[in-house]
Design a protein around this motif. Structure first.
Motif, PDB file in Angstrom:
ATOM      1  N   LEU A 315     -29.216  17.099  71.328  1.00  0.00           N
ATOM      2  CA  LEU A 315     -29.408  15.769  70.767  1.00  0.00           C
ATOM      3  C   LEU A 315     -30.897  15.454  70.733  1.00  0.00           C
ATOM      4  N   ILE A 317     -33.816  12.227  69.523  1.00  0.00           N
ATOM      5  CA  ILE A 317     -33.983  10.846  69.110  1.00  0.00           C
ATOM      6  C   ILE A 317     -35.459  10.577  68.870  1.00  0.00           C
ATOM      7  N   LEU A 354     -27.369   7.412  73.337  1.00  0.00           N
ATOM      8  CA  LEU A 354     -28.385   8.015  72.488  1.00  0.00           C
ATOM      9  C   LEU A 354     -27.966   8.088  71.022  1.00  0.00           C
ATOM     10  N   GLN A 355     -26.695   8.196  70.755  1.00  0.00           N
ATOM     11  CA  GLN A 355     -26.241   8.266  69.372  1.00  0.00           C
ATOM     12  C   GLN A 355     -26.092   6.877  68.754  1.00  0.00           C
ATOM     13  N   GLU A 356     -26.324   5.854  69.565  1.00  0.00           N
ATOM     14  CA  GLU A 356     -26.269   4.477  69.069  1.00  0.00           C
ATOM     15  C   GLU A 356     -27.639   3.838  69.318  1.00  0.00           C
ATOM     16  N   SER A 358     -29.905   3.095  72.026  1.00  0.00           N
ATOM     17  CA  SER A 358     -30.060   3.432  73.443  1.00  0.00           C
ATOM     18  C   SER A 358     -31.184   2.679  74.131  1.00  0.00           C
TER      19      SER A 358
END
Length: 473
Positions: A315, A317, A354-356, A358
């Motif tokens: 992942l 970001i 983290l996928q939203e 964060s």
């Protein structure tokens, strides 16, 4: 990215008349002039003025040097006790130099003894009537008070340090948590080495007098392993807190290599982890997962990697719009990671999101590049941050703005000094006086103690307004 120490010069001992100070305030040399809070990057020292520190702001403040300036160091875990609260304190450490010539560099293995300060209980004790029995904690002996003005008096003597030759400047040095005598170094020559400092540390432990360990002679020993597989120099390196001996190292060519312990050596994976588009600036293993680590980069990204799932990030970001210089994974609240970047801002993120969205907190109080960031090992909401404007700041994310209490506090400090009006409520403490701050570490075994390195040497400090609550033993 801010790394090097400009024009390194041999650090000289300073006496009590030195203008260097661990200062959170400034005052004029003219007796009638009122004290004022000095703001880096805004205020200038006029002729006849000098920085001074407020002794009441510290439970302990000391300075020392190891010779040449130091870009990176580490506090070595010792056997003196897991949680130590009584003065005097002692600490052990390893540090690498940034000398003028490559052949002059060394690793200093040091001991700092007799660190005295003001006695203060971590938590107020209660007497039989239920009242706080903290009278003793607010007082200190005359000897302790006299000691507080000794900031510029180094307490590290030649007999408290041993020197091991290191060809080239030491970009970063880290001691293994499970085996503190084993240390890894990143050299500006482009190689990573692992060392065994058992004999040196034992010599310091066994020495209770000022007997010499060989004066200023530099010992030459062979590293346990030297890895030349990186194609460029680097600064990122971290030992796993879960698997003893597991290591990751990252370079300025955006590559990360995994080291696996094997008997008395290491097997380094020649195939790197690749995902960043620019220099890998820092690495941090997960405090709980043996196979997961985080990285940050000049490309502005934070990446999470799982060594079981290939050589690409699990992942990534976009964390900042400029170089991400440093990260710190919270070991008490493993869902939180902090990052600091070149524009002086730092952020706190919840890794579960983290996928939203964060982002939990973002601070822009500091205006120069962040050089170091580290969560407190004893309080999950507290972290320390240093920046290129020579400020070491301590923050508590658990604090919220209370307008009534804030107004009362501002009125109080306005009576003492012209303090700024725009201080964030989470800002607990500001330490100044060190020039070109580079790296800080909390002491894992001495609550509230921080050690910081800069171009002009080290400071050991314990702010008086921190409050550490420890679980019962």
């Amino acid at each position: 990215m801010v790394r090097s120490l400009k024009n390194p010069k041999k650090i000289k001992r300073k006496n009590r008349e030195s203008k260097k100070g661990g200062s959170s305030s400034s005052s004029s040399a003219v007796p009638s002039a009122p004290a004022k809070v000095w703001r880096p990057g805004i205020d200038k020292l006029e002729e006849g003025e000098k920085l001074e520190f407020d002794p009441s702001a510290y439970n302990c403040l000391r300075g020392f040097g190891i010779g040449w300036p130091c870009l990176s160091f580490d506090i070595v875990r010792d056997s003196l006790g897991l949680v130590r609260t009584e003065f005097p304190h002692m600490l052990y450490g390893v540090a690498g130099t940034q000398a003028e010539q490559a052949s002059w560099n060394y690793i200093g293995i040091f001991k700092v003894s007799n660190i005295s300060g003001k006695k203060r209980d971590l938590l107020p004790a209660s007497n039989a009537d239920g009242e706080d029995a903290d009278m003793d904690s607010e007082s200190s002996s005359d000897e302790e008070d006299d000691d507080m003005d000794g900031l510029t008096q180094p307490i590290l003597e030649a007999s408290d340090m041993l020197y091991v030759a290191h060809h080239g400047c030491v970009n970063r040095i880290r001691s293994m948590p499970q085996k503190p005598h084993v240390c890894a170094t990143w050299a500006d020559r482009g190689h990573v080495q692992v060392w065994n400092f058992t004999s040196q540390l034992n010599a310091l432990v066994e020495s209770e007098s000022k007997s010499s360990h060989g004066g200023n002679s530099i010992e030459r020993i062979a590293p346990l392993i030297k890895f030349d597989g990186h194609k460029d120099e680097g600064f990122a390196i971290d030992w796993s807190p879960v698997i003893p001996g597991r290591l990751v190292s990252g370079d300025c060519n955006s590559c990360i290599h995994l080291w696996e312990p094997s008997a008395d050596s290491w097997a380094v994976d020649k195939i790197p982890f690749v995902g960043h588009k620019a220099s890998v600036e820092d690495l941090q293993w997960s405090p709980t997962d043996a196979d997961v680590f985080a990285s940050c980069s000049v490309d502005g990204n934070i990446s999470i990697w799982d060594s079981r799932k290939g050589k690409s990030p699990a992942l990534s970001i976009k964390a900042h719009n400029t170089d991400v210089n440093v990260i710190s994974w919270n070991r008490l609240a493993s869902c939180m990671i902090a990052s600091g970047c070149d524009d002086g801002s730092f952020s706190i993120r919840d890794l579960r999101l983290l996928q939203e969205d964060s982002l939990m907190a973002h601070f822009e109080y500091l205006k120069q590049p962040i050089t170091s960031i580290e969560w407190c090992p004893h309080e999950a909401s507290t972290l320390a941050v240093s920046s290129a404007d020579n400020q070491l700041t301590i923050w508590d994310l658990a604090l919220e703005r209370d307008e009534e209490e804030e107004a009362e506090f501002k009125a109080k400090i306005k009576q003492q000094a012209n303090a700024p009006d725009d201080l964030p409520p989470q800002l607990l403490f500001v330490h100044q006086g060190q020039n070109d701050l580079k790296e800080l570490h909390w002491h894992q075994q001495i609550p509230e103690m921080i050690v910081a390195t800069a171009a002009d040497g080290f400071n050991v400090l314990m702010p008086s307004n921190l409050s550490t609550s420890l679980p019962p033993s």
